[in-house]
Design a protein around this motif. Structure first.
Motif, short mmCIF file in Angstrom:
data_model
loop_
_atom_site.label_atom_id
_atom_site.label_comp_id
_atom_site.label_asym_id
_atom_site.label_seq_id
_atom_site.Cartn_x
_atom_site.Cartn_y
_atom_site.Cartn_z
N LEU A 42 -29.07 -34.60 91.89
CA LEU A 42 -28.10 -35.70 91.92
C LEU A 42 -27.56 -36.00 90.53
O LEU A 42 -26.39 -36.35 90.38
CB LEU A 42 -28.73 -36.95 92.53
CG LEU A 42 -29.01 -36.89 94.03
CD1 LEU A 42 -29.73 -38.15 94.49
CD2 LEU A 42 -27.71 -36.70 94.80
N LYS A 43 -28.42 -35.87 89.52
CA LYS A 43 -27.94 -36.07 88.15
C LYS A 43 -26.93 -34.99 87.77
O LYS A 43 -25.93 -35.28 87.11
CB LYS A 43 -29.12 -36.05 87.17
CG LYS A 43 -29.98 -37.28 87.25
CD LYS A 43 -31.10 -37.24 86.24
CE LYS A 43 -31.96 -38.48 86.35
NZ LYS A 43 -33.01 -38.53 85.33
N LEU A 44 -27.17 -33.77 88.20
CA LEU A 44 -26.23 -32.68 87.93
C LEU A 44 -24.90 -32.94 88.64
O LEU A 44 -23.83 -32.73 88.05
CB LEU A 44 -26.82 -31.34 88.38
CG LEU A 44 -25.93 -30.11 88.18
CD1 LEU A 44 -25.62 -29.91 86.70
CD2 LEU A 44 -26.59 -28.89 88.77
N LEU A 45 -24.95 -33.39 89.86
CA LEU A 45 -23.74 -33.72 90.60
C LEU A 45 -22.96 -34.84 89.91
O LEU A 45 -21.74 -34.77 89.77
CB LEU A 45 -24.08 -34.11 92.04
CG LEU A 45 -22.90 -34.41 92.94
CD1 LEU A 45 -22.04 -33.16 93.12
CD2 LEU A 45 -23.39 -34.93 94.27
N ALA A 46 -23.67 -35.86 89.45
CA ALA A 46 -23.01 -36.96 88.74
C ALA A 46 -22.40 -36.46 87.43
O ALA A 46 -21.30 -36.90 87.03
CB ALA A 46 -24.00 -38.08 88.47
N PHE A 47 -23.07 -35.53 86.76
CA PHE A 47 -22.54 -34.95 85.53
C PHE A 47 -21.26 -34.15 85.81
O PHE A 47 -20.30 -34.23 85.04
CB PHE A 47 -23.60 -34.06 84.87
CG PHE A 47 -23.09 -33.34 83.65
CD1 PHE A 47 -22.78 -34.03 82.50
CD2 PHE A 47 -22.93 -31.97 83.67
CE1 PHE A 47 -22.30 -33.37 81.37
CE2 PHE A 47 -22.46 -31.30 82.56
CZ PHE A 47 -22.15 -32.00 81.41
N ILE A 48 -21.24 -33.41 86.90
CA ILE A 48 -20.04 -32.65 87.26
C ILE A 48 -18.87 -33.59 87.55
O ILE A 48 -17.74 -33.33 87.14
CB ILE A 48 -20.34 -31.72 88.45
CG1 ILE A 48 -21.29 -30.61 88.02
CG2 ILE A 48 -19.06 -31.14 89.04
CD1 ILE A 48 -21.85 -29.78 89.14
N VAL A 49 -19.15 -34.70 88.23
CA VAL A 49 -18.11 -35.69 88.49
C VAL A 49 -17.59 -36.27 87.17
O VAL A 49 -16.38 -36.46 87.00
CB VAL A 49 -18.63 -36.80 89.43
CG1 VAL A 49 -17.66 -37.96 89.51
CG2 VAL A 49 -18.93 -36.24 90.80
N LEU A 50 -18.49 -36.53 86.23
CA LEU A 50 -18.08 -37.03 84.91
C LEU A 50 -17.21 -36.00 84.20
O LEU A 50 -16.19 -36.36 83.59
CB LEU A 50 -19.32 -37.38 84.07
CG LEU A 50 -19.06 -37.96 82.70
CD1 LEU A 50 -18.43 -39.36 82.83
CD2 LEU A 50 -20.34 -38.04 81.90
N LEU A 51 -17.58 -34.73 84.27
CA LEU A 51 -16.77 -33.67 83.66
C LEU A 51 -15.37 -33.61 84.26
O LEU A 51 -14.38 -33.48 83.55
CB LEU A 51 -17.45 -32.32 83.81
CG LEU A 51 -18.56 -31.98 82.85
CD1 LEU A 51 -19.18 -30.64 83.23
CD2 LEU A 51 -18.06 -31.94 81.43
N ILE A 52 -15.29 -33.72 85.58
CA ILE A 52 -13.99 -33.69 86.25
C ILE A 52 -13.15 -34.88 85.80
O ILE A 52 -11.94 -34.74 85.57
CB ILE A 52 -14.18 -33.66 87.78
CG1 ILE A 52 -14.78 -32.31 88.19
CG2 ILE A 52 -12.87 -33.93 88.50
CD1 ILE A 52 -15.24 -32.25 89.63
#
Length: 75
Positions: A42-52
């Motif tokens: 979930l942290k990785l998914l949140a990081f990807i959303v932040l990158l986008i």
């Protein structure tokens, strides 16, 4: 250096600081706002959303860099 370069650097530093703060919040939190325990996935998914989310400011800064370089080389 011209004023436009100072503003470009200030803009870059601002976005980098905001990104690092967001990254620290994502990485250090144990539970998100909805009460869900944060797993590494979930942290990785949140990081990807932040990158986008930061793609748009990055594109704007890139265009601003190209404009600054063209203006500086034409003088």
């Amino acid at each position: 250096m011209k004023k436009r370069w100072y503003f470009w650097w200030i803009g870059n530093i601002f976005w980098i600081i905001i990104f690092v703060i967001g990254l620290a919040i994502i990485w250090l939190r144990e539970v998100d706002g909805a009460g869900v325990t944060q797993t590494p996935e979930l942290k990785l998914l949140a990081f990807i959303v932040l990158l986008i989310a930061f793609i748009i400011p990055t594109i704007i800064q890139g265009v601003w860099l190209i404009v600054n370089l063209r203006i500086s080389s034409s003088k």
